[in-house]
Design a protein around this motif. Structure first.
Motif, PDB file in Angstrom:
ATOM      1  N   PRO A 173       0.693  -0.950  -0.321  1.00  9.82           N
ATOM      2  CA  PRO A 173       0.101   0.045   0.008  1.00  9.82           C
ATOM      3  C   PRO A 173       1.267   1.215   0.080  1.00  9.82           C
ATOM      4  O   PRO A 173       1.885   1.570   0.502  1.00  9.82           O
ATOM      5  N   VAL A 174       0.153   2.619  -0.179  1.00  7.37           N
ATOM      6  CA  VAL A 174       0.831   3.709  -0.456  1.00  7.37           C
ATOM      7  C   VAL A 174      -0.084   4.459   0.657  1.00  7.37           C
ATOM      8  O   VAL A 174       0.660   5.448   0.165  1.00  7.37           O
ATOM      9  N   GLY A 175      -0.600   4.405   1.009  1.00  8.01           N
ATOM     10  CA  GLY A 175      -1.132   4.908   2.056  1.00  8.01           C
ATOM     11  C   GLY A 175      -2.825   4.773   2.161  1.00  8.01           C
ATOM     12  O   GLY A 175      -3.191   3.633   1.868  1.00  8.01           O
ATOM     13  N   VAL A 176      -3.532   5.284   3.485  1.00  8.97           N
ATOM     14  CA  VAL A 176      -5.027   4.672   3.256  1.00  8.97           C
ATOM     15  C   VAL A 176      -6.273   6.093   3.670  1.00  8.97           C
ATOM     16  O   VAL A 176      -5.064   6.935   4.247  1.00  8.97           O
TER      17      VAL A 176
ATOM     18  N   LYS B 104      -4.557   2.797  -0.521  1.00 13.42           N
ATOM     19  CA  LYS B 104      -4.157   3.122  -1.951  1.00 13.42           C
ATOM     20  C   LYS B 104      -3.279   2.490  -2.703  1.00 13.42           C
ATOM     21  O   LYS B 104      -2.813   2.128  -2.068  1.00 13.42           O
ATOM     22  N   ALA B 105      -3.566   2.016  -3.625  1.00 12.23           N
ATOM     23  CA  ALA B 105      -1.972   1.439  -4.556  1.00 12.23           C
ATOM     24  C   ALA B 105      -1.855   2.477  -5.578  1.00 12.23           C
ATOM     25  O   ALA B 105      -2.504   3.583  -5.693  1.00 12.23           O
ATOM     26  N   GLU B 106      -0.166   2.472  -6.025  1.00 10.43           N
ATOM     27  CA  GLU B 106       0.174   3.385  -7.015  1.00 10.43           C
ATOM     28  C   GLU B 106       0.394   2.659  -8.154  1.00 10.43           C
ATOM     29  O   GLU B 106       1.638   1.719  -8.084  1.00 10.43           O
ATOM     30  N   ALA B 107      -0.072   3.278  -9.430  1.00 12.72           N
ATOM     31  CA  ALA B 107       0.362   2.126 -10.857  1.00 12.72           C
ATOM     32  C   ALA B 107       1.107   3.197 -10.964  1.00 12.72           C
ATOM     33  O   ALA B 107       1.792   4.702 -11.407  1.00 12.72           O
TER      34      ALA B 107
ATOM     35  N   ILE C 258       0.021   6.908 -10.638  1.00 10.13           N
ATOM     36  CA  ILE C 258      -1.466   7.641 -10.578  1.00 10.13           C
ATOM     37  C   ILE C 258      -2.100   6.668  -9.877  1.00 10.13           C
ATOM     38  O   ILE C 258      -1.369   4.893  -9.527  1.00 10.13           O
ATOM     39  N   LYS C 259      -2.491   7.243  -8.269  1.00  6.21           N
ATOM     40  CA  LYS C 259      -2.702   6.542  -6.775  1.00  6.21           C
ATOM     41  C   LYS C 259      -4.031   6.650  -7.454  1.00  6.21           C
ATOM     42  O   LYS C 259      -4.846   7.060  -7.431  1.00  6.21           O
ATOM     43  N   GLY C 260      -4.498   5.214  -6.461  1.00 13.77           N
ATOM     44  CA  GLY C 260      -6.244   5.002  -6.676  1.00 13.77           C
ATOM     45  C   GLY C 260      -6.706   3.681  -5.758  1.00 13.77           C
ATOM     46  O   GLY C 260      -5.539   2.902  -4.978  1.00 13.77           O
ATOM     47  N   ASP C 261      -7.539   3.993  -4.827  1.00 14.28           N
ATOM     48  CA  ASP C 261      -8.186   3.047  -4.064  1.00 14.28           C
ATOM     49  C   ASP C 261      -8.051   1.828  -4.596  1.00 14.28           C
ATOM     50  O   ASP C 261      -8.338   1.105  -5.735  1.00 14.28           O
TER      51      ASP C 261
END
Length: 219
Positions: free
Chosen positions: A123-126, A133-136, A205-208
């Protein structure tokens, strides 16, 4: 007793428009490697009139590079073929008629730019709701000395046409921010190579992703 009067006024401006026009043929087509060529024919029309039905003898020719690959003559407003375009080939269409000037146009489908590397950091954050969150990260090399446009779709294996992050995502990527369309939550990400022409670039790009419970990811 207080009495209040509200006056409103408007203004208008007269703009002169020359509605005289020269009637001409219009040819349009959107083509891609997965579909056969289809061309639609119409005519220009005044702003005050409807489009007229074509009643012309039309002669249509389609060239791949300099070779004639299809031709047809009819009064139809549509020409369909069984031919599919090939990437990197230049296609030229020519349309002739009895009473209109000849029109022609050329275009090509650019070759695909391969992805050099693609991975996800997790993960890269909550967020405030406990969603991880993840980052592609997508890396590719842009062809030099030409203007290119890209469309990025991030999907899972179950639904290839659905973008995972088109509603809730965040990015500080200067290329995406430069396009100015992120506030509209596009279903795919469009961008040009203006900031990295001829260079290797990594888009981020970061996304849930979902909630984590007992090492399981729930999306």
């Amino acid at each position: 007793v207080f009495v209040c009067f509200i006056f409103s006024s408007g203004c208008s401006k007269i703009i002169e428009i020359d509605l005289h026009y020269t009637k001409a043929l219009v040819l349009n087509s959107i083509f891609n490697p997965d579909s056969s060529f289809t061309f639609r024919i119409s005519t220009t029309a005044s702003l005050l009139n409807n489009y007229n039905t074509i009643n012309e003898n039309l002669h249509f020719s389609l060239y791949e590079e300099d070779s004639l690959i299809f031709e047809s003559a009819s009064q139809s407003s549509m020409f369909k073929t069984v031919l599919k375009p090939v990437r990197g080939k230049n296609y030229t269409v020519e349309l002739k008629s009895d009473n209109f000037p000849t029109i022609n146009a050329s275009d090509t489908i650019p070759n695909l730019v391969p992805i050099d590397n693609a991975y996800m950091i997790f993960p890269v954050g909550v967020d405030a709701f406990g969603i991880y969150k993840a980052e592609a990260c997508i890396s590719f090399t842009d062809p030099p000395n030409e203007t290119n446009y890209y469309e990025l779709l991030i999907h899972n294996g179950a639904n290839i046409r659905k973008n995972l992050w088109y509603t809730e995502y965040e990015t500080n990527d200067p290329v995406l921010l430069a396009e100015g369309d992120q506030d509209y939550h596009p279903t795919t990400f469009f961008f040009s190579d203006e900031l990295f022409n001829g260079k290797s670039y990594t888009l981020r790009i970061k996304g849930d992703i979902g909630y984590i419970t007992k090492d399981n990811i729930l999306t």
